[in-house]
Design a protein around this motif. Structure first.
Motif, PDB file in Angstrom:
ATOM      1  N   UNK A   4       0.844  -1.187   0.000  1.00 19.79           N
ATOM      2  CA  UNK A   4       0.000   0.000   0.000  1.00 19.79           C
ATOM      3  C   UNK A   4       0.875   1.230   0.000  1.00 19.79           C
ATOM      4  N   UNK A   5       0.349   2.321  -0.563  1.00 23.33           N
ATOM      5  CA  UNK A   5       1.027   3.605  -0.528  1.00 23.33           C
ATOM      6  C   UNK A   5      -0.002   4.622  -0.048  1.00 23.33           C
ATOM      7  N   UNK A   6       0.347   5.371   1.000  1.00 25.89           N
ATOM      8  CA  UNK A   6      -0.606   6.308   1.603  1.00 25.89           C
ATOM      9  C   UNK A   6      -0.027   7.712   1.660  1.00 25.89           C
ATOM     10  N   UNK A   7      -0.900   8.684   1.414  1.00 25.78           N
ATOM     11  CA  UNK A   7      -0.548  10.107   1.545  1.00 25.78           C
ATOM     12  C   UNK A   7      -1.821  10.863   1.881  1.00 25.78           C
ATOM     13  N   UNK A   8      -1.688  11.881   2.693  1.00 27.05           N
ATOM     14  CA  UNK A   8      -2.837  12.729   3.021  1.00 27.05           C
ATOM     15  C   UNK A   8      -2.404  14.178   2.976  1.00 27.05           C
ATOM     16  N   UNK A   9      -3.140  14.988   2.215  1.00 27.09           N
ATOM     17  CA  UNK A   9      -2.930  16.427   2.319  1.00 27.09           C
ATOM     18  C   UNK A   9      -3.998  16.959   3.274  1.00 27.09           C
ATOM     19  N   UNK A  10      -4.130  18.253   3.393  1.00 31.24           N
ATOM     20  CA  UNK A  10      -5.077  18.761   4.390  1.00 31.24           C
ATOM     21  C   UNK A  10      -6.539  18.572   3.993  1.00 31.24           C
ATOM     22  N   UNK A  13      -7.350  12.107   1.992  1.00 33.53           N
ATOM     23  CA  UNK A  13      -6.457  10.989   2.287  1.00 33.53           C
ATOM     24  C   UNK A  13      -6.538  10.007   1.129  1.00 33.53           C
ATOM     25  N   UNK A  14      -5.370   9.525   0.712  1.00 34.38           N
ATOM     26  CA  UNK A  14      -5.319   8.564  -0.380  1.00 34.38           C
ATOM     27  C   UNK A  14      -4.517   7.355   0.065  1.00 34.38           C
ATOM     28  N   UNK A  15      -5.077   6.187  -0.155  1.00 30.67           N
ATOM     29  CA  UNK A  15      -4.384   4.937   0.152  1.00 30.67           C
ATOM     30  C   UNK A  15      -4.621   3.998  -1.012  1.00 30.67           C
ATOM     31  N   UNK A  16      -3.547   3.654  -1.695  1.00 30.47           N
ATOM     32  CA  UNK A  16      -3.631   2.803  -2.871  1.00 30.47           C
ATOM     33  C   UNK A  16      -2.952   1.474  -2.595  1.00 30.47           C
ATOM     34  N   UNK A  17      -3.524   0.415  -3.128  1.00 32.30           N
ATOM     35  CA  UNK A  17      -2.864  -0.888  -3.088  1.00 32.30           C
ATOM     36  C   UNK A  17      -2.337  -1.149  -4.485  1.00 32.30           C
ATOM     37  N   UNK A  18      -1.103  -1.646  -4.567  1.00 34.24           N
ATOM     38  CA  UNK A  18      -0.564  -1.942  -5.874  1.00 34.24           C
ATOM     39  C   UNK A  18       0.381  -3.131  -5.827  1.00 34.24           C
ATOM     40  N   UNK A  19       0.544  -3.721  -6.971  1.00 33.00           N
ATOM     41  CA  UNK A  19       1.422  -4.870  -7.129  1.00 33.00           C
ATOM     42  C   UNK A  19       2.765  -4.351  -7.629  1.00 33.00           C
ATOM     43  N   UNK A  20       3.828  -4.667  -6.910  1.00 30.67           N
ATOM     44  CA  UNK A  20       5.171  -4.252  -7.298  1.00 30.67           C
ATOM     45  C   UNK A  20       6.054  -5.499  -7.399  1.00 30.67           C
ATOM     46  N   UNK A  38      -0.467  13.121  -8.886  1.00 25.87           N
ATOM     47  CA  UNK A  38      -1.720  13.551  -8.262  1.00 25.87           C
ATOM     48  C   UNK A  38      -1.492  14.653  -7.229  1.00 25.87           C
ATOM     49  N   UNK A  39      -0.352  14.609  -6.554  1.00 29.29           N
ATOM     50  CA  UNK A  39      -0.027  15.586  -5.519  1.00 29.29           C
ATOM     51  C   UNK A  39       1.337  16.199  -5.840  1.00 29.29           C
ATOM     52  N   UNK A  69       4.257   5.098   3.588  1.00 28.53           N
ATOM     53  CA  UNK A  69       3.590   6.347   3.960  1.00 28.53           C
ATOM     54  C   UNK A  69       4.480   7.520   3.574  1.00 28.53           C
ATOM     55  N   UNK A  70       3.857   8.535   3.000  1.00 26.44           N
ATOM     56  CA  UNK A  70       4.550   9.779   2.655  1.00 26.44           C
ATOM     57  C   UNK A  70       4.059  10.818   3.645  1.00 26.44           C
ATOM     58  N   UNK A  71       4.983  11.426   4.384  1.00 22.75           N
ATOM     59  CA  UNK A  71       4.612  12.369   5.440  1.00 22.75           C
ATOM     60  C   UNK A  71       4.760  13.805   4.960  1.00 22.75           C
TER      61      UNK A  71
END
Length: 93
Positions: A4-10, A13-20, A38-39, A69-71
Motif C-alpha cells: 500500500x502507498x498512503x498520503x494525506x494532504x489537508x 487521504x489517499x491509500x492505494x494498493x498496488x502490485x510491485x 496527483x499531488x 507512507x509519505x509524510x
C-alpha cells in the motif's frame, strides 16, 4: 507482491494498493503509485517517508504487505501555536 502507498494532504487521504515486483524499494512503489502526479507538492527530497509509521529511506526494500507512507512537513510554529495538551483545564481568575 502487494503493498500500500498512503498520503494525506489537508483535504484528502489517499491509500492505494498496488502490485510491485520483488525487490522494489519505497521510491519504486511511490513512483508506480502515481501519487507524485496527483499531488505535485510531494518532493521526495523534502518529504519524509516510512513503512507502518517508522521513518525509512527511499531505497529501503519492501516486503509483501508493507504500507508505504509519505509524510507532510510539519509547518506549525510551536512559538505561535496555542498549546493543546492542557487536559481540559480551565484558567482560574
Amino acid at each position: 507482491m502487494l503493498v500500500g502507498v498512503a498520503y494525506a494532504d489537508k483535504f484528502k487521504q489517499t491509500w492505494l494498493k498496488l502490485d510491485v515486483p520483488e525487490g522494489s524499494t519505497i521510491r519504486d512503489a511511490i513512483e508506480r503509485s502515481g501519487l507524485l502526479n496527483q499531488f505535485p507538492e510531494i518532493d521526495l527530497e523534502v518529504n519524509k517517508v516510512g513503512i507502518f509509521g517508522k521513518i525509512s529511506k527511499l531505497d529501503a526494500k519492501l516486503v509483501d504487505g508493507n504500507r508505504v507512507e509519505i509524510y507532510r512537513p510539519i509547518i506549525a510554529d510551536p512559538e505561535t501555536v496555542e498549546r493543546r495538551d492542557r487536559g481540559g483545564e480551565l484558567d482560574e481568575d
